[in-house]
Design a protein around this motif. Structure first.
Motif, PDB file in Angstrom:
ATOM      1  N   VAL A 103      -9.412  -4.013 -21.044  1.00 49.52           N
ATOM      2  CA  VAL A 103      -8.014  -3.602 -20.868  1.00 49.52           C
ATOM      3  C   VAL A 103      -7.829  -2.988 -19.493  1.00 49.52           C
ATOM      4  O   VAL A 103      -8.621  -2.126 -19.060  1.00 49.52           O
ATOM      5  CB  VAL A 103      -7.616  -2.585 -21.955  1.00 49.52           C
ATOM      6  N   LEU A 104      -6.769  -3.418 -18.784  1.00 49.77           N
ATOM      7  CA  LEU A 104      -6.367  -2.807 -17.522  1.00 49.77           C
ATOM      8  C   LEU A 104      -5.024  -2.118 -17.745  1.00 49.77           C
ATOM      9  O   LEU A 104      -4.035  -2.776 -18.074  1.00 49.77           O
ATOM     10  CB  LEU A 104      -6.260  -3.838 -16.406  1.00 49.77           C
ATOM     11  N   VAL A 105      -5.017  -0.807 -17.626  1.00 46.75           N
ATOM     12  CA  VAL A 105      -3.786  -0.029 -17.748  1.00 46.75           C
ATOM     13  C   VAL A 105      -3.254   0.217 -16.348  1.00 46.75           C
ATOM     14  O   VAL A 105      -3.929   0.834 -15.516  1.00 46.75           O
ATOM     15  CB  VAL A 105      -4.038   1.307 -18.474  1.00 46.75           C
ATOM     16  N   PHE A 106      -2.049  -0.277 -16.090  1.00 47.63           N
ATOM     17  CA  PHE A 106      -1.424  -0.113 -14.777  1.00 47.63           C
ATOM     18  C   PHE A 106      -0.453   1.061 -14.837  1.00 47.63           C
ATOM     19  O   PHE A 106       0.411   1.121 -15.714  1.00 47.63           O
ATOM     20  CB  PHE A 106      -0.693  -1.390 -14.363  1.00 47.63           C
ATOM     21  N   LEU A 107      -0.600   1.972 -13.875  1.00 45.59           N
ATOM     22  CA  LEU A 107       0.189   3.201 -13.841  1.00 45.59           C
ATOM     23  C   LEU A 107       1.137   3.165 -12.650  1.00 45.59           C
ATOM     24  O   LEU A 107       0.700   3.110 -11.497  1.00 45.59           O
ATOM     25  CB  LEU A 107      -0.737   4.416 -13.731  1.00 45.59           C
ATOM     26  N   VAL A 210      -0.669   3.258  -8.713  1.00 50.51           N
ATOM     27  CA  VAL A 210      -0.002   3.235  -7.412  1.00 50.51           C
ATOM     28  C   VAL A 210       0.676   4.573  -7.171  1.00 50.51           C
ATOM     29  O   VAL A 210       1.389   5.089  -8.045  1.00 50.51           O
ATOM     30  CB  VAL A 210       1.047   2.103  -7.348  1.00 50.51           C
ATOM     31  N   SER A 211       0.460   5.162  -6.003  1.00 48.49           N
ATOM     32  CA  SER A 211       1.115   6.394  -5.595  1.00 48.49           C
ATOM     33  C   SER A 211       0.800   7.500  -6.601  1.00 48.49           C
ATOM     34  O   SER A 211      -0.366   7.808  -6.840  1.00 48.49           O
ATOM     35  CB  SER A 211       2.616   6.137  -5.427  1.00 48.49           C
ATOM     36  N   LEU A 449     -12.827   1.520   0.568  1.00 46.62           N
ATOM     37  CA  LEU A 449     -11.469   1.668   1.087  1.00 46.62           C
ATOM     38  C   LEU A 449     -11.085   0.454   1.905  1.00 46.62           C
ATOM     39  O   LEU A 449     -11.790   0.078   2.843  1.00 46.62           O
ATOM     40  CB  LEU A 449     -11.365   2.930   1.950  1.00 46.62           C
ATOM     41  N   LEU A 450      -9.953  -0.157   1.537  1.00 48.39           N
ATOM     42  CA  LEU A 450      -9.388  -1.256   2.313  1.00 48.39           C
ATOM     43  C   LEU A 450      -8.067  -0.794   2.903  1.00 48.39           C
ATOM     44  O   LEU A 450      -7.164  -0.378   2.165  1.00 48.39           O
ATOM     45  CB  LEU A 450      -9.157  -2.483   1.437  1.00 48.39           C
ATOM     46  N   VAL A 451      -7.940  -0.877   4.223  1.00 51.67           N
ATOM     47  CA  VAL A 451      -6.718  -0.494   4.915  1.00 51.67           C
ATOM     48  C   VAL A 451      -6.033  -1.758   5.426  1.00 51.67           C
ATOM     49  O   VAL A 451      -6.656  -2.574   6.116  1.00 51.67           O
ATOM     50  CB  VAL A 451      -7.015   0.449   6.102  1.00 51.67           C
ATOM     51  N   VAL A 452      -4.765  -1.921   5.080  1.00 49.90           N
ATOM     52  CA  VAL A 452      -3.951  -3.010   5.617  1.00 49.90           C
ATOM     53  C   VAL A 452      -3.080  -2.385   6.707  1.00 49.90           C
ATOM     54  O   VAL A 452      -2.128  -1.661   6.398  1.00 49.90           O
ATOM     55  CB  VAL A 452      -3.102  -3.672   4.523  1.00 49.90           C
ATOM     56  N   PRO A 453      -3.385  -2.622   7.988  1.00 45.95           N
ATOM     57  CA  PRO A 453      -2.828  -1.797   9.073  1.00 45.95           C
ATOM     58  C   PRO A 453      -1.308  -1.732   9.125  1.00 45.95           C
ATOM     59  O   PRO A 453      -0.748  -0.665   9.374  1.00 45.95           O
ATOM     60  CB  PRO A 453      -3.414  -2.447  10.343  1.00 45.95           C
ATOM     61  N   THR A 454      -0.619  -2.829   8.901  1.00 46.51           N
ATOM     62  CA  THR A 454       0.834  -2.818   9.051  1.00 46.51           C
ATOM     63  C   THR A 454       1.572  -2.693   7.719  1.00 46.51           C
ATOM     64  O   THR A 454       2.798  -2.729   7.697  1.00 46.51           O
ATOM     65  CB  THR A 454       1.316  -4.090   9.767  1.00 46.51           C
ATOM     66  N   ALA A 455       0.840  -2.531   6.632  1.00 49.51           N
ATOM     67  CA  ALA A 455       1.484  -2.376   5.319  1.00 49.51           C
ATOM     68  C   ALA A 455       2.003  -0.956   5.165  1.00 49.51           C
ATOM     69  O   ALA A 455       1.533  -0.019   5.811  1.00 49.51           O
ATOM     70  CB  ALA A 455       0.511  -2.710   4.202  1.00 49.51           C
ATOM     71  N   GLY A 456       2.973  -0.809   4.279  1.00 47.79           N
ATOM     72  CA  GLY A 456       3.491   0.507   3.972  1.00 47.79           C
ATOM     73  C   GLY A 456       2.993   0.973   2.625  1.00 47.79           C
ATOM     74  O   GLY A 456       1.829   0.781   2.267  1.00 47.79           O
ATOM     75  N   HIS A 457       3.892   1.580   1.867  1.00 46.54           N
ATOM     76  CA  HIS A 457       3.553   2.143   0.566  1.00 46.54           C
ATOM     77  C   HIS A 457       3.493   1.048  -0.490  1.00 46.54           C
ATOM     78  O   HIS A 457       4.270   0.099  -0.443  1.00 46.54           O
ATOM     79  CB  HIS A 457       4.626   3.164   0.199  1.00 46.54           C
ATOM     80  N   SER A 458       2.586   1.174  -1.437  1.00 49.50           N
ATOM     81  CA  SER A 458       2.400   0.226  -2.528  1.00 49.50           C
ATOM     82  C   SER A 458       1.884  -1.109  -2.005  1.00 49.50           C
ATOM     83  O   SER A 458       2.616  -2.096  -1.905  1.00 49.50           O
ATOM     84  CB  SER A 458       3.701   0.029  -3.317  1.00 49.50           C
ATOM     85  N   VAL A 459       0.602  -1.133  -1.665  1.00 46.83           N
ATOM     86  CA  VAL A 459      -0.005  -2.305  -1.045  1.00 46.83           C
ATOM     87  C   VAL A 459       0.000  -3.492  -2.001  1.00 46.83           C
ATOM     88  O   VAL A 459       0.278  -4.620  -1.599  1.00 46.83           O
ATOM     89  CB  VAL A 459      -1.438  -1.966  -0.586  1.00 46.83           C
ATOM     90  N   GLN A 460      -0.301  -3.255  -3.275  1.00 49.25           N
ATOM     91  CA  GLN A 460      -0.388  -4.375  -4.209  1.00 49.25           C
ATOM     92  C   GLN A 460       0.940  -5.072  -4.423  1.00 49.25           C
ATOM     93  O   GLN A 460       0.978  -6.278  -4.673  1.00 49.25           O
ATOM     94  CB  GLN A 460      -0.894  -3.882  -5.572  1.00 49.25           C
ATOM     95  N   SER A 461       2.043  -4.328  -4.342  1.00 53.37           N
ATOM     96  CA  SER A 461       3.334  -4.966  -4.592  1.00 53.37           C
ATOM     97  C   SER A 461       3.695  -5.952  -3.495  1.00 53.37           C
ATOM     98  O   SER A 461       4.602  -6.761  -3.657  1.00 53.37           O
ATOM     99  CB  SER A 461       4.440  -3.911  -4.727  1.00 53.37           C
ATOM    100  N   ARG A 462       2.958  -5.885  -2.380  1.00 55.72           N
ATOM    101  CA  ARG A 462       3.159  -6.834  -1.284  1.00 55.72           C
ATOM    102  C   ARG A 462       1.854  -7.536  -0.948  1.00 55.72           C
ATOM    103  O   ARG A 462       1.601  -7.904   0.192  1.00 55.72           O
ATOM    104  CB  ARG A 462       3.699  -6.109  -0.050  1.00 55.72           C
ATOM    105  N   ALA A 463       0.988  -7.723  -1.976  1.00 56.52           N
ATOM    106  CA  ALA A 463      -0.362  -8.219  -1.723  1.00 56.52           C
ATOM    107  C   ALA A 463      -0.399  -9.680  -1.301  1.00 56.52           C
ATOM    108  O   ALA A 463      -1.330 -10.099  -0.620  1.00 56.52           O
ATOM    109  CB  ALA A 463      -1.234  -8.030  -2.963  1.00 56.52           C
ATOM    110  N   ALA A 464       0.588 -10.476  -1.696  1.00 57.27           N
ATOM    111  CA  ALA A 464       0.552 -11.904  -1.397  1.00 57.27           C
ATOM    112  C   ALA A 464       0.425 -12.117   0.109  1.00 57.27           C
ATOM    113  O   ALA A 464       1.240 -11.656   0.894  1.00 57.27           O
ATOM    114  CB  ALA A 464       1.810 -12.583  -1.924  1.00 57.27           C
TER     115      ALA A 464
END
Length: 477
Positions: A103-107, A210-211, A449-464
């Motif tokens: 089970v994966l519980v997403f918060l 997230v957050s 730790l993975l840093v996406v340099p130009t991403a903002g808040h909530s990396v997964q919601s823009r993961a594509a």
């Protein structure tokens, strides 16, 4: 000097802001028993059938959510059992035949966001990374259909952390919720997650937060280290919480704006312009609120350098219009992000300059003034001390009535359990800046730790299309 004019921010960006604000970076019922006693949990790697999890009530297909079944979880209002009352929390789970990875519980974030309405969108967004998992999302206490409703505070703050509310709105919210507001701290949500785990009949869960959800995941892992398989922490709130004075956030603004300016070839120094605007117009809290919101909705900060440069030269019209438009896009109902829950949780959990939530109201202003007076220019630049003292976190909790301090899950800066941890951070995130993710990663024995340099808040919601998409699938696989 070139750049996108602030007036060119169109409806697409505003819609993105509103959507990101409610996704990213927030009754009584019948009791129910766990699916099986704690000592008789399902075998590792298996989960209870989605069709009939024995600890959940009224399980049936979710209206308008193909592929998901919904039910309700009954929990104590006071997890310690000292005070009467129960809450019914809505739960959604993917309707799959088997889940070999568990089970994966997403918060979701906030605090104040529900979980159930976002389940189909999250399933589509995470895609192959969820293969082999049963996705479970729930409406945390005080959110969704059971949202703590505070109409005046909700109108003023929407989905924002940092909009400055009126003292009257804060006081009326606390009065409307009443003494039960002390039962909406993170420790209470941690107890609810443990009840959910038992109701699902699984010995361990994977948590993806997230957050504010990352903070909840950390607190659960510290309180229940043997019941966590792995952690995904996105847009990290470290386990010791954020600084309500927002010093790191203010300092990070200079770097992020300069990077945005370089991408836009704006030909000015937006950090120096921001400092000049704050000195001239004394509008630091509103500017910080706007920039943090943009780091959620559009971390390229379109038009911001040009608007700051014009305002620094005495032409604030474009900047004022931008502040107003971003604030309007941040509107949210209590069902989308409850500001009543937001205040109840943050003012209980967050270490304030005056101490804990039990500090008398009369003692708070002087303690805040002493803390702010000790700040150096370098600690707040390109903002000022008034921004530190006047942001929405501070101005909400300054007037929030005293309450007993909740029990802490662990001592500050305790190492996370030795389970696999993936930390995701956006380089342009001003809500939960990169420094917090790096500090938490140092306390994750099996962390990456993975840093996406130009991403903002909530990396997964823009993961594509960004590196987080592949990294998340690898980590969960």
């Amino acid at each position: 000097m070139t750049g996108t004019d602030a007036g060119d921010m169109g409806k697409t960006t505003l819609r993105a802001l509103a959507a990101a604000a409610v996704l990213a970076g927030l009754a009584s019922g019948c009791t129910g028993a766990p699916a099986r006693p704690a000592g008789q949990a399902a075998p590792a790697g298996q989960s209870a059938p989605a069709q009939n999890p024995a600890g959940l009530h009224d399980v049936r297909p979710c209206p308008g959510m193909p592929g998901f079944r919904c039910g309700s979880l009954s929990v104590r209002l006071d997890p310690s059992g000292s005070a009467p009352g129960r809450l019914s929390l809505r739960v959604a789970m993917s309707d799959i035949a088997s889940a070999p990875r568990g089970v994966l519980v997403f918060l979701t974030g906030g605090p104040g966001q529900p979980g159930v309405p976002f389940a189909p969108r999250l399933a589509g967004r995470l895609g192959p990374a969820l293969h082999g998992y049963r996705l479970v999302m729930f409406d945390r206490r005080g959110t969704g259909a059971g949202a703590l409703a505070c109409p005046a505070l909700q109108r003023q703050m929407g989905a924002s952390d940092l909009t400055v509310p009126s003292p009257a709105a804060v006081r009326s919210c606390a009065a409307a919720i009443g003494p039960d507001r002390r039962f909406f701290a993170t420790a209470d949500t941690v107890a609810d997650i443990e009840a959910l785990r038992a109701a699902l009949g699984v010995p361990r869960i994977t948590l993806d937060g997230v957050s504010y959800g990352s903070y909840v995941a950390e607190q659960f892992a510290l309180a229940h280290p043997g019941e966590v398989s792995r952690l995904v922490l996105d847009s990290v709130v470290p386990s010791w919480n954020v600084d309500p004075l927002q010093l790191v956030n203010m300092q990070r603004t200079a770097t992020v704006l300069r990077e945005a300016c370089a991408a836009q070839d704006c030909g000015s120094d937006p950090a120096s312009d921001l400092a000049a605007v704050v000195r001239r117009y004394h509008d630091g809290p509103a500017l910080l609120d706007m920039l943090v919101a943009l780091s959620v909705g559009d971390p390229s900060f379109p038009g911001v350098p040009a608007a700051l440069h014009a305002a620094a030269a005495g032409r604030p019209g474009a900047l004022n219009a931008l502040i107003a438009r971003v604030h309007a896009a941040d509107a949210a109902t209590a069902g989308e992000l409850s500001q009543g829950l937001h205040a109840s949780t943050l003012c209980a959990d967050m270490p304030m300059p005056w101490g804990g939530p039990d500090t008398p109201l009369a003692a708070r202003p002087a303690a805040l003034a002493r803390a702010v007076a000790r700040l150096t220019t370098a600690q707040v630049w390109p903002f000022d001390r008034d921004t530190a003292a006047g942001n929405g976190f501070i101005r909400t909790c300054l007037y929030w009535p005293p309450a007993p301090a909740p029990a802490a899950a662990a001592a500050p800066r305790t190492e996370l359990p030795s389970v696999p941890v993936l930390l995701l951070a956006g380089g342009h995130d001003l809500s939960t800046p990169l420094a917090g993710a790096r500090a938490q990663a140092a306390l994750a024995p099996d962390g990456h730790l993975l840093v996406v340099p130009t991403a903002g808040h909530s990396v997964q919601s823009r993961a594509a299309g960004n590196p987080a998409e592949a990294e998340l699938a690898r980590f969960l696989g």
